[in-house]
Motif scaffolding. Sequence first.
Motif, PDB file in Angstrom:
ATOM      1  N   ILE A 273       0.877  -1.174   0.000  1.00  0.00           N
ATOM      2  CA  ILE A 273       0.000   0.000   0.000  1.00  0.00           C
ATOM      3  C   ILE A 273       0.916   1.226   0.000  1.00  0.00           C
ATOM      4  N   GLN A 274       0.565   2.250  -0.784  1.00  0.00           N
ATOM      5  CA  GLN A 274       1.340   3.485  -0.782  1.00  0.00           C
ATOM      6  C   GLN A 274       0.581   4.519   0.016  1.00  0.00           C
TER       7      GLN A 274
ATOM      8  N   THR B  24       5.655   3.051   1.501  1.00  0.00           N
ATOM      9  CA  THR B  24       4.860   1.865   1.197  1.00  0.00           C
ATOM     10  C   THR B  24       4.936   0.933   2.398  1.00  0.00           C
ATOM     11  N   SER B  25       3.927   0.095   2.525  1.00  0.00           N
ATOM     12  CA  SER B  25       3.855  -0.855   3.625  1.00  0.00           C
ATOM     13  C   SER B  25       3.155  -2.109   3.132  1.00  0.00           C
ATOM     14  N   ALA B  26       3.287  -3.178   3.890  1.00  0.00           N
ATOM     15  CA  ALA B  26       2.648  -4.442   3.521  1.00  0.00           C
ATOM     16  C   ALA B  26       1.127  -4.306   3.526  1.00  0.00           C
ATOM     17  N   MET B  27       0.494  -4.988   2.569  1.00  0.00           N
ATOM     18  CA  MET B  27      -0.962  -5.060   2.460  1.00  0.00           C
ATOM     19  C   MET B  27      -1.287  -6.518   2.151  1.00  0.00           C
ATOM     20  N   ASN B  28      -2.355  -7.042   2.723  1.00  0.00           N
ATOM     21  CA  ASN B  28      -2.668  -8.446   2.444  1.00  0.00           C
ATOM     22  C   ASN B  28      -3.461  -8.587   1.146  1.00  0.00           C
TER      23      ASN B  28
ATOM     24  N   TYR C 210      -0.093  -0.067  -4.183  1.00  0.00           N
ATOM     25  CA  TYR C 210       1.148   0.374  -4.804  1.00  0.00           C
ATOM     26  C   TYR C 210       1.474  -0.415  -6.075  1.00  0.00           C
ATOM     27  N   SER C 211       1.809   0.304  -7.115  1.00  0.00           N
ATOM     28  CA  SER C 211       2.335  -0.247  -8.357  1.00  0.00           C
ATOM     29  C   SER C 211       1.394  -1.227  -9.059  1.00  0.00           C
ATOM     30  N   ILE C 212       0.105  -1.046  -8.875  1.00  0.00           N
ATOM     31  CA  ILE C 212      -0.884  -1.812  -9.634  1.00  0.00           C
ATOM     32  C   ILE C 212      -1.995  -0.882 -10.071  1.00  0.00           C
ATOM     33  N   ASP C 213      -2.734  -1.291 -11.062  1.00  0.00           N
ATOM     34  CA  ASP C 213      -3.842  -0.492 -11.578  1.00  0.00           C
ATOM     35  C   ASP C 213      -5.070  -0.773 -10.725  1.00  0.00           C
TER      36      ASP C 213
END
Length: 159
Positions: free
Chosen positions: A74-75, A90-94, A121-124
């Motif tokens: 996640i950003q 950015t951090s971890a996202m499940n 983060y880094s996805i559409d």
Amino acid sequence: MASFSRFRALAAVAPATAMAMMSAAGCAPSPAGEPPCFPPPYSVRPSEARPGDSVTVQAQDAGCNPRYGGNARIQISVTDSSGAKVINATSAMNDGGGFTYTFVVPARTTKGQAAVTAVPYSIDWCDDTGRNNRVAGAAVVLLQRASCVLPVKPLTIRR
């Protein structure tokens, strides 16, 4: 007569084109027949803070299946009232979109209304570019470009 024929041809094509566009829009079901799945809503706690205070940005899993994957991120960005980006991390996202991220308000943060954003983060995440980056290996699905509003939560900075 030629312009009337052209008008009739356009009138016949327009409904079919509109139907195709609606079914190809970002709100169409996924290739697996699931409904569209946007990132879950997030919260910012507390809603007021001073430089040096800890603030947590958090989201529960989505009520649908976003399929972000095991390495999803996640950003998180915080822009203060002067327009300066004081947090960009950015951090971890499940896989379901859930996350918890805590930061300390930097000393340089200007008092007033800050804006907190949290997006995959880094996805559409909006599926508005013609590709669904969340479903690897799925059949190609053509998507209509759509407008996606960046989710923003307020954070009041006090001194």
